[in-house]
Design a protein around this motif. Sequence first.
Motif, PDB file in Angstrom:
ATOM      1  N   LYS A 102      49.544  44.211  48.481  1.00  0.00           N
ATOM      2  CA  LYS A 102      48.863  43.398  47.180  1.00  0.00           C
ATOM      3  C   LYS A 102      47.303  43.521  47.699  1.00  0.00           C
ATOM      4  O   LYS A 102      46.448  43.431  46.700  1.00  0.00           O
ATOM      5  CB  LYS A 102      49.451  42.150  47.011  1.00  0.00           C
ATOM      6  CG  LYS A 102      50.729  42.378  46.152  1.00  0.00           C
ATOM      7  CD  LYS A 102      51.197  40.790  46.120  1.00  0.00           C
ATOM      8  CE  LYS A 102      52.792  40.886  45.373  1.00  0.00           C
ATOM      9  NZ  LYS A 102      53.707  41.431  46.137  1.00  0.00           N
ATOM     10  N   LYS A 106      44.292  44.828  45.234  1.00  0.00           N
ATOM     11  CA  LYS A 106      43.161  44.324  44.838  1.00  0.00           C
ATOM     12  C   LYS A 106      41.823  44.749  44.881  1.00  0.00           C
ATOM     13  O   LYS A 106      41.046  44.934  44.103  1.00  0.00           O
ATOM     14  CB  LYS A 106      43.342  42.734  45.153  1.00  0.00           C
ATOM     15  CG  LYS A 106      44.260  41.679  44.498  1.00  0.00           C
ATOM     16  CD  LYS A 106      44.639  40.455  45.057  1.00  0.00           C
ATOM     17  CE  LYS A 106      43.285  39.788  45.233  1.00  0.00           C
ATOM     18  NZ  LYS A 106      43.142  39.119  43.747  1.00  0.00           N
ATOM     19  N   ALA A 110      39.392  46.165  42.135  1.00  0.00           N
ATOM     20  CA  ALA A 110      37.941  45.434  41.812  1.00  0.00           C
ATOM     21  C   ALA A 110      37.110  46.489  41.890  1.00  0.00           C
ATOM     22  O   ALA A 110      35.917  46.628  41.201  1.00  0.00           O
ATOM     23  CB  ALA A 110      37.932  44.653  42.969  1.00  0.00           C
ATOM     24  N   THR A 116      39.930  40.646  39.427  1.00  0.00           N
ATOM     25  CA  THR A 116      40.968  40.042  39.826  1.00  0.00           C
ATOM     26  C   THR A 116      40.601  38.736  40.670  1.00  0.00           C
ATOM     27  O   THR A 116      39.541  38.826  40.965  1.00  0.00           O
ATOM     28  CB  THR A 116      41.439  40.936  41.098  1.00  0.00           C
ATOM     29  OG1 THR A 116      42.857  40.490  41.606  1.00  0.00           O
ATOM     30  CG2 THR A 116      40.714  41.490  42.045  1.00  0.00           C
ATOM     31  N   SER A 119      40.273  35.957  46.818  1.00  0.00           N
ATOM     32  CA  SER A 119      41.465  35.608  47.469  1.00  0.00           C
ATOM     33  C   SER A 119      41.311  35.790  48.893  1.00  0.00           C
ATOM     34  O   SER A 119      39.982  36.351  49.229  1.00  0.00           O
ATOM     35  CB  SER A 119      42.498  36.693  47.170  1.00  0.00           C
ATOM     36  OG  SER A 119      42.334  37.912  47.369  1.00  0.00           O
ATOM     37  N   GLU A 186      45.542  33.264  46.762  1.00  0.00           N
ATOM     38  CA  GLU A 186      44.829  33.475  45.494  1.00  0.00           C
ATOM     39  C   GLU A 186      44.237  32.428  44.684  1.00  0.00           C
ATOM     40  O   GLU A 186      44.999  31.680  44.339  1.00  0.00           O
ATOM     41  CB  GLU A 186      45.628  34.779  44.791  1.00  0.00           C
ATOM     42  CG  GLU A 186      44.887  35.544  43.783  1.00  0.00           C
ATOM     43  CD  GLU A 186      45.970  36.480  43.474  1.00  0.00           C
ATOM     44  OE1 GLU A 186      45.479  37.833  43.359  1.00  0.00           O
ATOM     45  OE2 GLU A 186      46.781  36.280  42.679  1.00  0.00           O
ATOM     46  N   TRP A 277      42.809  39.520  33.819  1.00  0.00           N
ATOM     47  CA  TRP A 277      42.544  39.416  35.224  1.00  0.00           C
ATOM     48  C   TRP A 277      43.861  39.912  35.996  1.00  0.00           C
ATOM     49  O   TRP A 277      44.982  39.639  35.791  1.00  0.00           O
ATOM     50  CB  TRP A 277      42.647  38.003  35.811  1.00  0.00           C
ATOM     51  CG  TRP A 277      41.209  37.479  35.325  1.00  0.00           C
ATOM     52  CD1 TRP A 277      41.013  37.037  33.991  1.00  0.00           C
ATOM     53  CD2 TRP A 277      40.118  37.009  36.044  1.00  0.00           C
ATOM     54  NE1 TRP A 277      39.787  36.308  33.988  1.00  0.00           N
ATOM     55  CE2 TRP A 277      39.003  36.377  35.191  1.00  0.00           C
ATOM     56  CE3 TRP A 277      39.918  37.140  37.472  1.00  0.00           C
ATOM     57  CZ2 TRP A 277      37.778  36.082  35.848  1.00  0.00           C
ATOM     58  CZ3 TRP A 277      38.637  36.953  38.037  1.00  0.00           C
ATOM     59  CH2 TRP A 277      37.819  36.106  36.943  1.00  0.00           C
ATOM     60  N   GLU A 280      48.759  41.978  39.985  1.00  0.00           N
ATOM     61  CA  GLU A 280      49.616  43.005  40.927  1.00  0.00           C
ATOM     62  C   GLU A 280      50.070  44.174  40.027  1.00  0.00           C
ATOM     63  O   GLU A 280      50.438  44.157  38.798  1.00  0.00           O
ATOM     64  CB  GLU A 280      50.753  42.354  41.927  1.00  0.00           C
ATOM     65  CG  GLU A 280      51.956  41.823  40.974  1.00  0.00           C
ATOM     66  CD  GLU A 280      53.000  40.962  41.938  1.00  0.00           C
ATOM     67  OE1 GLU A 280      53.901  41.589  42.077  1.00  0.00           O
ATOM     68  OE2 GLU A 280      52.458  40.001  42.441  1.00  0.00           O
TER      69      GLU A 280
END
Length: 320
Positions: A102, A106, A110, A116, A119, A186, A277, A280
């Motif tokens: 994950k 991300k 991005a 996203t 995190s 996150e 947003w 996953e």
Amino acid sequence: MTDSSPSRTVVVLAGGISHEREVSLRSGRRVADSLLQRGHRVIIREPDASLLSYLAETSPDIVWPALHGASGEDGSLRALLDAQGIAYVGSESAASQLAWHKPTAKVIVARAGFATPDSITLPRETFRELGASQVLGGVVAHLGTPLVVKPAMGGSAQGVTVVESPDDLPRAVVDAYTYGETALIERKVLGTEVSVGVVDTGEGPFALPAVEIVPRSGVYSYEARYNAGETQFYTPARLDDRAAAAAADAALGIHVALGLRHISRVDLIIDADGSPWFLEANVLPGLTETSLVPQGILAAGLNLGEVYEALGEAAIRDAA
């Protein structure tokens, strides 16, 4: 079967030893039933020590990996199927690896221009070496609350906790470590939770209608996902036209950015401004009676068996 689709021998892989074994068995049975109704010969197999030799000896037309968790989604099995020249439904090994992790997914998403949540990725070793209180204090100072804590690799919401108070963060991180060596912490984005399935049977990927998720408990947990009546679904999601289009565009763009193939599911939060947003992507979305992608397929006016059959034919073409 359609006139252009001959009867095929399909091996559905289901079960395995991951935490998601029971979900995998349910997904595999639903896929098998749908293909049997289309006139195909279907064998359900566990991924055991005899699997590769069995596939080499029987040479099925298609393998359908309905294995949730690492055994089916981290790319390793798919690499072995590629090595044997076996046609299989789903994303190839490299793309599976990227989506399965994950934090990596991300970063890719991005960089492709999609939002996203902020995190921090926290390996168990760092958590121990630098001290829980110091590390988690820094996390809260940077991200604030509420937070979502989840294993960096995994599915079906196992090990996922919504944290409203900093006092609850240590336990949430420990729970995530139960399912893996790395936790993803996150910032929680408030809004409407939706999932968008993406299907590509050979003419380019298209987004299915978004499915809105409203769990009775307020958290889309493992129990809320797979126990009938625990979650209310709206298909299509209760979004205005602009937000629905933005969700579809994001799902398609993310599917392409991650290099996914045939079928995927992209999980999103739609905020108060109607902006999506990314949370996953799933290279092997659940296909049980309560799962989201089948709901999207039906909402699009499509037949499950015909779609699964078409995906199998796409797999054969891609392996040629």
